[in-house]
Motif scaffolding. Structure first.
Motif, mmCIF file in Angstrom:
data_model
loop_
_atom_site.group_PDB
_atom_site.id
_atom_site.type_symbol
_atom_site.label_atom_id
_atom_site.label_comp_id
_atom_site.label_asym_id
_atom_site.label_seq_id
_atom_site.Cartn_x
_atom_site.Cartn_y
_atom_site.Cartn_z
ATOM 1 N N SER A 10 4.959 51.738 35.254
ATOM 2 C CA SER A 10 6.163 52.671 35.308
ATOM 3 C C SER A 10 7.062 51.709 34.834
ATOM 4 N N THR A 12 11.308 51.810 34.685
ATOM 5 C CA THR A 12 12.887 52.793 34.592
ATOM 6 C C THR A 12 13.704 51.979 34.266
ATOM 7 N N HIS A 22 13.334 57.605 33.709
ATOM 8 C CA HIS A 22 11.948 57.540 33.920
ATOM 9 C C HIS A 22 11.680 56.446 32.101
ATOM 10 N N ASP A 25 5.871 56.652 33.224
ATOM 11 C CA ASP A 25 5.901 57.537 34.484
ATOM 12 C C ASP A 25 4.774 57.045 35.010
ATOM 13 N N GLY A 231 6.340 59.965 29.254
ATOM 14 C CA GLY A 231 6.358 59.114 29.826
ATOM 15 C C GLY A 231 4.721 58.474 30.875
ATOM 16 N N ARG A 232 3.991 59.988 30.554
ATOM 17 C CA ARG A 232 2.523 60.165 31.330
ATOM 18 C C ARG A 232 1.507 59.594 30.291
#
Lengths: 327, 323
Positions: A10, A12, A22, A25, A231-232
């Protein structure tokens, strides 16, 4: 065990007085030697940040990196700058998007190739120059001895990207990260560069992480594909599986928005409406829900988890596209 | 001076390249490209011609002067009696007449050019060297050095800011006052004035370059930070500094004249210097104003030449104007 195991990565970005972003993530994936793994997604989905985080190239202030990236026993994310500098270029190398701006404009190409040889392989003078010429030859640059003396702007776009690849593979790294390596190039050159990358990976058993927004690139050369959204990872599968039976609506959307030669005359491209939300997209449910045409009530509330299947195909969706529905 | 050595280097580069690759017709580096554009700019040509003449005069002039610039010929011959207001003007023997001490004005003007050139160039070099060291260190620290780097940068830049906050001439005069009047003092004083300009310029340029992709690319290859600073960032950041050096030469010449005018410069007896000549002519403005005009015009033309060339170089190296 795989060569590189990225676990729950992750990133940030925090700036005083501004909301935390983010960018990445909880991304997990792994790459084996000789394997080509793709990270696919649109702008802002965190694919470039992922690569920079793995290389330890994110600014030390403002960026917080979490998770782990186990590279043959060492955690890339836990290294300090000094040891990371020894790893970069020697074990892990990166190919950037824009070959012109990634080469130093006022230094001949040759010096930029030999620099890394001098740094990591302890070569000097003539030996390094000879090796540099061989490297350029290997990536398909004709008349390498002459090219070594030239400046980046004297080379064509494809030639520059070849030079950049030569620099990246100079120390025979075990892992290559290519961040949109063909985006700045002509379509004809793109194919050549991809072919070259494929060849290098095959010949030296290098692992390659291919970062791209172009599913065409992915279809041609990647073994495993991870589709990223906000982000995923939203879908992860072997190439054949993903193209034959995409389950996540976002992946389907991406596939439908590519022009195809075999599509009928009247068929229109289907764009995905809207764009990525950048602030806490996954907190109130699926980040893709606002743009999704298969949205149901369950999409809002809690973020969906990865759903694994028996084929190693997994997707992050509570209302996946049925396999038959794929056209 | 900068020009002469620049051309020579240009030529050497070219020769080296020709020797290495014969069929390379389009060997155009950043500098060669800029140089080609310079040649097409009339202002640059005029500036270069002025400077070439100036340098030529400064080098060979003192050997060719018709009279000894320090010898009071006019007084010995009895034609100059400045106390009574008699200073003869131009004649066929003395093209610009005599000065107040009966010395040949033309010879003094020619001989003075060397002093002016030396002091101007040396003071600019002093400023350039110290400025580049400070700015380079600061820029490298700020751009690549992390948290410690920011500290180093902060401290260095505050020192530079202090220098910058004092008016140039006042700074020069203070330096001259501390070190005592001599040509070397003038060089150091005038050099010190330009240090902060060079330092700030190089630092800013380096910080801008530090964010460029090729620096990230070099970092991604594990190249050490000092190596990146020296071999990647600085070469790309020098263009504005070199332009500034040419422009600084113009101001340096004027400042040198100003310091001499204030009596802080050359004190070697009888040695001509344009600023000193100007200062001496001040007393005789009512009798022979031309004595002030000659050195003034010489200073203006020289400064003009440097400025023309400097501005033309700025244009030639400006990335926005480059295709």
């Amino acid at each position: 065990m795989a060569l590189l195991d990225v676990e729950d990565l992750s990133v940030t970005f925090q700036r005083r007085g501004q909301r935390t972003v983010h960018a990445v993530d909880g991304v997990s994936f792994s790459v084996d030697a000789g394997e080509v793994v793709a990270l696919v997604g649109e702008s802002g989905c965190g694919k470039s940040v992922t690569s920079l985080a793995l290389m330890g190239l994110l600014p030390r202030r403002g960026a917080k990196v979490g998770g782990s990236a186990n590279f043959d026993g060492t955690d890339l994310l836990a290294q300090d700058q000094r040891s990371m500098r020894d790893i970069r270029g020697r074990d892990v190398a990166m190919i950037f998007q824009d070959p012109l701006s990634s080469l130093n404009p006022v230094i001949p190409v040759g010096i930029q190739v030999t620099e890394v040889l001098v740094r990591h392989r302890g070569m000097s003078g003539d030996a390094a120059r000879k090796e540099a010429a061989e490297l350029l030859d290997r990536v398909g640059i004709p008349d390498p001895r002459r090219r070594l003396k030239e400046y980046p702007h004297q080379l064509s776009g494809g030639m520059r990207q070849r030079a950049l690849i030569a620099i990246a593979v100079a120390c025979r790294p075990r892992l290559l990260i290519a961040d949109e390596p063909t985006t700045a190039l002509d379509v004809t050159i793109q194919a050549q560069i991809l072919e070259l990358l494929k060849e290098l990976v095959r010949d030296s058993n290098t692992a390659l992480i291919m970062i791209t927004h172009d599913l065409g690139v992915v279809a041609g050369m990647c073994d495993t594909i991870n589709v990223l959204y906000a982000g995923r990872v939203v879908e992860s599968a072997q190439r054949r599986e993903l193209f034959a039976a995409p389950r996540h609506p976002y992946t389907v959307g991406l596939l439908r928005s590519i022009p195809r030669l075999d599509a009928g005359r009247g068929e229109k491209l289907t764009p995905i409406p809207g764009s990525v939300r950048d602030v806490l997209p996954w907190v109130e449910g699926c980040a893709f829900a606002p743009r999704c045409n298969r949205r149901i009530d369950a999409c809002v509330g809690a973020p969906p988890a990865m759903v694994p299947t028996h084929t190693g195909h997994s997707y992050r969706c509570v209302n996946p596209v049925p396999v038959e529905e794929k056209q | 001076m900068t020009l002469a050595s620049g051309q020579k280097k240009e030529k050497l580069d070219r020769l080296g390249e020709l020797a290495a690759v014969r069929d390379d017709e389009q060997g155009v580096s950043l500098w060669r490209d800029a140089f080609r554009r310079l040649r097409r700019n009339p202002a640059a040509i005029v500036g270069a011609i002025i400077l070439a003449l100036f340098v030529l005069v400064a080098i060979v002039g003192p050997f060719l002067v018709p009279y000894d610039p320090a010898a009071p010929i006019g007084v010995q011959d009895g034609v100059v009696r400045s106390g009574q207001g008699i200073i003869p003007g131009p004649s066929s023997d003395h093209w610009l007449g005599y000065d107040h001490q009966g010395r040949d004005e033309f010879s003094r003007l020619i001989a003075g050019s060397r002093q002016t050139l030396i002091v101007g160039v040396v003071s600019t070099l002093i400023g350039l060297t110290v400025g580049v060291l400070l700015g380079g260190l600061s820029g490298a620290a700020a751009g690549l050095g992390g948290r410690w780097g920011r500290w180093v940068d902060n401290i260095l830049m505050r020192i530079v800011d202090m220098l910058l906050s004092v008016p140039g001439l006042l700074l020069a005069v203070s330096f001259a006052a501390i070190l005592g009047p001599s040509p070397i003092t003038v060089m150091i004083a005038v050099g010190a004035v330009s240090v902060p300009i060079f330092a700030r310029l190089l630092r800013g340029s380096m910080i801008a370059q530090s964010n460029r992709d090729y620096v990230l690319a070099a970092t991604s290859l594990g190249v050490r930070r000092w190596k990146i600073a020296i071999s990647h960032v600085i070469p790309n950041s020098l263009a504005p500094v070199i332009v500034q050096a040419t422009l600084t030469l113009a101001t340096a010449i004027i400042e040198v004249a100003a310091l001499s005018f204030l009596g802080l410069g050359t004190q070697v007896l009888g040695q001509p210097e344009w600023g000193l000549m100007l200062a001496e002519a001040q007393q005789y403005l009512g009798i022979r104003p031309a004595l002030a005009i000659y050195p003034a015009v010489a200073i203006i033309i020289t400064a003009f030449g440097f400025t023309l060339l400097g501005e033309a170089m700025r244009e030639a190296l400006d990335p926005k104007l480059r295709k």
